[in-house]
Write an enzyme that holds these catalytic residues in place. Sequence first.
Site, PDB file in Angstrom:
ATOM      1  N   ASP A 115      54.772  30.569  15.814  1.00  0.00           N
ATOM      2  CA  ASP A 115      54.957  29.348  15.038  1.00  0.00           C
ATOM      3  C   ASP A 115      55.700  29.644  13.750  1.00  0.00           C
ATOM      4  O   ASP A 115      56.545  28.887  13.305  1.00  0.00           O
ATOM      5  CB  ASP A 115      53.600  28.748  14.685  1.00  0.00           C
ATOM      6  CG  ASP A 115      52.696  28.740  15.887  1.00  0.00           C
ATOM      7  OD1 ASP A 115      53.008  28.011  16.826  1.00  0.00           O
ATOM      8  OD2 ASP A 115      51.708  29.490  15.897  1.00  0.00           O
ATOM      9  N   ASP A 124      46.755  26.545  30.225  1.00  0.00           N
ATOM     10  CA  ASP A 124      47.220  27.836  30.733  1.00  0.00           C
ATOM     11  C   ASP A 124      46.141  28.553  31.531  1.00  0.00           C
ATOM     12  O   ASP A 124      46.414  29.568  32.167  1.00  0.00           O
ATOM     13  CB  ASP A 124      47.720  28.720  29.593  1.00  0.00           C
ATOM     14  CG  ASP A 124      49.217  28.566  29.384  1.00  0.00           C
ATOM     15  OD1 ASP A 124      49.832  27.803  30.159  1.00  0.00           O
ATOM     16  OD2 ASP A 124      49.766  29.194  28.470  1.00  0.00           O
TER      17      ASP A 124
END
Length: 731
Positions: A442, A138
Site C-alpha cells: 500500500d 483468498d
Amino acid sequence: MMMEKRDDHLFETKSAKGRSLFHLYGVSMFVSTCMIFVYRVSYFEERYWVYWMGLFLSEIWFTWYFFLILVIRWNPIYRYTFKHKLSLRYGEDLPGIDIFVCTADPVIEPPIMVMNTVLSVMAYNYPTQKLSVYLSDDGGSDLTFYAMLEASKFAKIWLPFCRKFKVEPRSPQTNFHTPPLDHHHHQWQSIKKSYEEMKHRIETATELGQISEEIRRKHKGFHEWDSVSSRHDHQTILQILIDGKDCEAVDIEGQPLPTLVYLAREKRPQFHHNFKAGAMNALIRVSSRISNGKIILNVDCDMYSNNSDAVRDALCFFMDEEQSHNVAYVQYPQSFCNPTKNDIYSNNLSVLQEVELAGLDSNGGPFSIGTGCFHRRDTLCGKKYSQECNKPDWKCCANDTKIEESREVLEDTCKILASCTYEENTLWGKEMGLMYGCLVEDIITGYRIQCRGWRSTHFNTERKAFVGLAPTTLLQSLVQHKRWSEGHLQIFLSEYCPYLYGRKKIPLKLQLGYSLYSFWTVNCFATLYYISVPSLCLLRGIALFPKISSIWIVPFAYAFFANRAYSLGEFLWVGGTIKGWWHDQRMWVFKRTTRTTSYLFGFTDNILRLLGFSKSAFVITAKVAEEDVSQRFEQEVMEFGVSSPMFTVLATLALLNLFSFIGGLKRVVLDMQNEVLDLFAAQIILCGLVVLINLPVYQGLFFRKDLGKMPSSVTYRSIVFALLACTIAAY
Ligand SMILES: *[C@@H]1O[C@H](CO)[C@@H](O)[C@H](O)[C@H]1NC(C)=O
C-alpha cells in the site's frame, strides 16, 4: 468576493497551534547536539577510540534522525469538512463508491467478523444504488461464502433499521453490545435476536468446518466448490449476491440494496498470487465491469466502519471545485477498539497517525496505509496528474452507460478478469493497480501515485471512522512492526528510493518524510549500541561521557531529557496516559533491539537451514489457551510465553544491563576517593533507565508462574549470553 469563495469550499485546512514553541525546541536541540559534537571531537579519547567512535557515530545518526523528525513535524495541518454543503450542492447526484474488503483465511479471520465489516460498510449513509461492496476471499472458502449469503439476507432488515433510527456504529456486533436508551428498544431487540441467530448459524458452520447439504441446496453458488481441490488450486468463483440494478434487490421497506459481490480469484500453484496486492488488483478489474465506481475504498476485513458519514466526508476532498483537482487519495487513520487504557504494546500508534501523518500532509501528502483509504479509481490505475484532467465529471454515472447484461453473462465475463493468466504481459502490478513484490504494497503504491504528480490528504476526526483489532501479544506486535520496517527499507533500497526516484517528482520535504520510516531499521543499530556498549564499558571502568561536575554534561542531559519530555508531551496531547507513554518507550526500545538482531538471527537461521540443522525458527508456535492470553492482555501483563529468538535478544540485553548496573554500583560503593560517581554518573543513569524499562522482562524471567512468562529455554540461553558478554567486557 474572496469571502464568498471561501464559503464555497467543501473542506478547510488549519495549521496546528503552538508551532513556534516546537520550532524553538527544535533549535535548542540543534544547539545542544552541536555542543555534543564539539565535546566528542575535542575530548577524543584515543585509548578507547573504538567505543568512542561508535558512540560518536550513533550521536551523529540520532541527530540526523531528529532532523527528519523535525521536518515531518514542522507544520502539521488538520482538515475540516462541510458535508452539509455536499448534500446541498449535489443532492443524491454523487459518484459511485466501490468498497473492497479482503480476507484470506476463515480461521484467522472468522467469517462472522468479516461480515460485521461488510454490513457496517453496506450501511453507509449514502445512496444505496451508488454503493457496491466486494469481498475478496483468498481463502477460497465456502464458509465465507455462506456467511456472505447470510449477511446479504440480514442486510434487508439491518439497513432500514440503521436508516430509520440513525444508529451508530453500524457494525451489528459492536452495536448490540450496548443497549440503546431510547424508544426503538423493542425493534432493537428483535433485530438483535435475528443477528444472534445468524451469528449462531455462521459460527456453527465455521466450527464444523463445512457446509451442510441442506444449506448447499439453497444456493447454486455452492456448486462452484464441487470442483475446488484446495485453497491454492481452484477456478475463479464469482457470485453477485445482490445486484443493485435489479429491481427485486430491495430491503424490507422496499428501498434498494447496495450491490454485494463475492470473489475468490483463480489460484493455481504455478502462478504467484501476490498476496493482498494481487487480490486488490483482481477486485479493481472485476468491479470496473460491474459497478465501476469512481471512488474505491479499501478496508481490512477486521476494521468496521464506525462512522456512517465517512464516505461523505471523504467526498468533500474529492469534489471541492478549487482544491480537489490533484487529490488522489484520502487516508483515514487506523484505530483500534481493543488496546487497554495504557496500551501495553503501544499499538495505537497515535503519535504516528495524528502527528506524523498530519505533518506529512503539509509536506505533500501522507502515505497510504492500506486500510481506511479512499482512492480515485483512475489514479490507482496509473493515471498521471495533468492540469487538463482536473475536472472529473462526478455526476456521470458509469452504470448508465453499460449495456445491460444478465447476471450470469456478467459473472462469466468478470471471471476472466480474475484469472491467473489475465495479468501476463500487462502492466498490472507494475504501473497499474497495487504494486507487487513489496512487503508494504500500500505504501509503495501510494508513493508511486504521489510521484505521478498527485497529492493525498489525511483526515482524522474525533470519532474514529475505521476501528479494528490490534495485536494482543508482544510477539505479534514485534513481528508486525518488523514487516513494516523491512518493507520501508525495501522501498529505500529499491529503484524507487525516495531520494533518487522521488527527486523532482515529490517535494524534498516528502522525500525526507518517507525516508524517516526507511531509517527505522538503521536507527536500531545506533540504539542497540547506545544501550549496550556504555553499560559494558561501565563494567570495565571506561568512562564515555563527561563528568557530572563538568559543564559538558549539560548538552547531553538537555538533549536527552528535553527530547523525552517533548515525547511525553506529544503523547499526552494525542490522548495517551503517562503509563501509556512509559509502555510506548519500552516498546520503542524492544522494537529497535529485536529488529537489528532479528536480521542476524535470520541470517544464521538461513545458514542453519541450508545445512539442515534447523527448521525456520521464526514460526510462531501454537498459541496457548486463548482465554489466558486475552486475560493477561486485559490486565496489561506482558505476554512472552513462546520461545522466540526475539525474546532471547530482549532478555539478554535486559540482563546485561542489570549486571552492568550492579557492577557500576559496586564500583561506586567500593570507591574511596569519591571519583567514580563523578566519572560514571551518566553511564549509571543510562544503564539504570534501561534496567527500569526492562522490569517486566525480569518479572517474566524470574518471578512469574503463569503461561505467559518467559519460557525456560529463553531464560537459560539469555543468562548464558549475558554472562558471556559481561565476562568478555570485564576482562
Ligand atoms: C465509535 O463511534 C461511537 C459512536 O457511535 C463513539 O462513541 C466511539 O467513541 C467511536 N469509537 C472510536 C474509537 O472513536
